[in-house]
Design a protein around this motif. Structure first.
Motif, PDB file in Angstrom:
ATOM      1  N   MET A   1      50.558  93.690  92.880  1.00 43.19           N
ATOM      2  CA  MET A   1      51.310  94.579  91.976  1.00 43.19           C
ATOM      3  C   MET A   1      51.132  94.161  90.515  1.00 43.19           C
ATOM      4  N   PRO A   2      50.890  95.079  89.610  1.00 40.66           N
ATOM      5  CA  PRO A   2      50.743  94.707  88.202  1.00 40.66           C
ATOM      6  C   PRO A   2      52.086  94.320  87.584  1.00 40.66           C
ATOM      7  N   THR A   3      52.054  93.477  86.559  1.00 42.99           N
ATOM      8  CA  THR A   3      53.293  93.174  85.840  1.00 42.99           C
ATOM      9  C   THR A   3      53.596  94.341  84.918  1.00 42.99           C
ATOM     10  N   ASN A   4      54.773  94.308  84.270  1.00 48.83           N
ATOM     11  CA  ASN A   4      55.158  95.421  83.412  1.00 48.83           C
ATOM     12  C   ASN A   4      54.175  95.657  82.284  1.00 48.83           C
ATOM     13  N   SER A   5      53.518  94.551  81.809  1.00 55.27           N
ATOM     14  CA  SER A   5      52.620  94.714  80.669  1.00 55.27           C
ATOM     15  C   SER A   5      51.246  95.245  81.095  1.00 55.27           C
ATOM     16  N   GLU A   6      50.938  95.130  82.405  1.00 53.14           N
ATOM     17  CA  GLU A   6      49.661  95.661  82.882  1.00 53.14           C
ATOM     18  C   GLU A   6      49.888  97.069  83.400  1.00 53.14           C
ATOM     19  N   LYS A   7      49.008  97.966  82.991  1.00 53.51           N
ATOM     20  CA  LYS A   7      49.173  99.324  83.490  1.00 53.51           C
ATOM     21  C   LYS A   7      48.581  99.401  84.899  1.00 53.51           C
ATOM     22  N   ARG A   8      49.295 100.085  85.787  1.00 53.21           N
ATOM     23  CA  ARG A   8      48.793 100.231  87.147  1.00 53.21           C
ATOM     24  C   ARG A   8      47.539 101.111  87.142  1.00 53.21           C
ATOM     25  N   GLU A   9      46.561 100.732  87.982  1.00 56.19           N
ATOM     26  CA  GLU A   9      45.345 101.539  88.096  1.00 56.19           C
ATOM     27  C   GLU A   9      45.265 102.149  89.481  1.00 56.19           C
ATOM     28  N   GLU A  22      43.759 117.539  84.623  1.00 59.68           N
ATOM     29  CA  GLU A  22      45.049 118.062  85.104  1.00 59.68           C
ATOM     30  C   GLU A  22      45.958 116.910  85.524  1.00 59.68           C
ATOM     31  N   ILE A  23      45.413 116.001  86.339  1.00 58.64           N
ATOM     32  CA  ILE A  23      46.245 114.903  86.867  1.00 58.64           C
ATOM     33  C   ILE A  23      46.646 113.947  85.741  1.00 58.64           C
ATOM     34  N   GLY A  28      50.574 111.324  82.555  1.00 58.84           N
ATOM     35  CA  GLY A  28      50.863 110.791  81.217  1.00 58.84           C
ATOM     36  C   GLY A  28      50.386 109.354  81.099  1.00 58.84           C
ATOM     37  N   ASP A  29      51.206 108.520  80.420  1.00 57.17           N
ATOM     38  CA  ASP A  29      50.793 107.149  80.130  1.00 57.17           C
ATOM     39  C   ASP A  29      51.132 106.154  81.235  1.00 57.17           C
ATOM     40  N   SER A  30      51.857 106.629  82.257  1.00 56.04           N
ATOM     41  CA  SER A  30      52.442 105.663  83.194  1.00 56.04           C
ATOM     42  C   SER A  30      51.409 104.918  84.053  1.00 56.04           C
TER      43      SER A  30
END
Ligand code: IMP
Length: 204
Positions: A1-9, A22-23, A28-30
């Motif tokens: 699991m990524p930490t809060n500072s790493e964006k999930r891929e 579209e997706i 968005g940025d999440s």
């Protein structure tokens, strides 16, 4: 699991630029959404299952097994009542193996000539694989097949699909309006709710 500072891929098992934008617009940025090209996957992924569920699972499983990445894949079909649910799972290849969206629309309009009942629906199934866990999300939109093409936005069958909720073809709707009611928009919203609930669980 990524930490809060790493964006999930997450890999979205497609190279369709329309679907990706579209997706990405919906997400968005999440979450960072990667395409197949982003992970150097240039092979043809087989879509040989007899159902939308089966094909979306085949595609997601292919990426997970070969590239080891969490991913999701979608499969969409246009089901026309008067044609017994066709083109359905064959929607992409309705007019033949190497056909274009134009060919598909031409054949569908031809097969609908003189038919009064023009009811149809789009359905999307998304399969998400995270580690060993497989989850499925579905979305549908009801509508009818137009008598002729109308509009230039979107892709695929958009110029000939009139959504009941808007009374317009998808090709006459802007991207946000289409996403708000579309099969893929609805399935993606469920996927996002699920991903967001994981993020909030993580931060509690
Ligand atoms: P796929 O499973 O997403 O590749 O889609 C199957 C077929 O449905 C292809 O011919 C697509 O062009 C078409 N299709 C998928 N989504 C849409 C849409 O939102 N509008 C119009 N056609 C679509």
């Amino acid at each position: 699991m990524p930490t809060n500072s790493e964006k999930r891929e997450l890999v979205f098992a497609t190279n369709n630029p329309h679907k990706l934008s579209e997706i990405r617009r919906i997400v968005g940025d999440s979450i960072r959404i990667l395409s197949l090209a982003d992970i150097d996957c240039f092979e043809e992924i087989p879509e040989t299952a007899p159902t939308l569920e089966g094909n979306s699972l085949l595609k997601a499983r292919w990426i997970k097994d070969r590239y080891g990445k969490d991913c999701f894949a979608d499969d969409t079909g246009l089901m026309v009542d008067a044609l017994g649910g066709e083109p359905g799972v064959m929607s992409a290849r309705y007019a033949g193996p190497d056909c274009s969206p134009e060919d598909n629309m031409t054949l569908l309009l031809k097969n609908m000539t003189g038919i009064k009942n023009r009811k149809a629906r789009f359905a999307t199934v998304i399969t998400l694989i995270e580690g060993d866990k497989v989850s499925t999300f579905t979305g549908e939109v009801a509508g009818r097949i137009a008598e002729r093409r109308d509009g230039t936005a979107g892709f695929g069958y958009d110029p000939i699909f009139i959504a009941d909720e808007s009374g317009m073809t998808f090709a006459n709707m802007d991207a946000d309006a289409k996403n708000a009611i579309s099969h893929r928009g609805r399935a993606t919203a469920k996927l996002l709710d699920y991903l967001k609930s994981q993020i909030s669980l993580q931060s509690t």
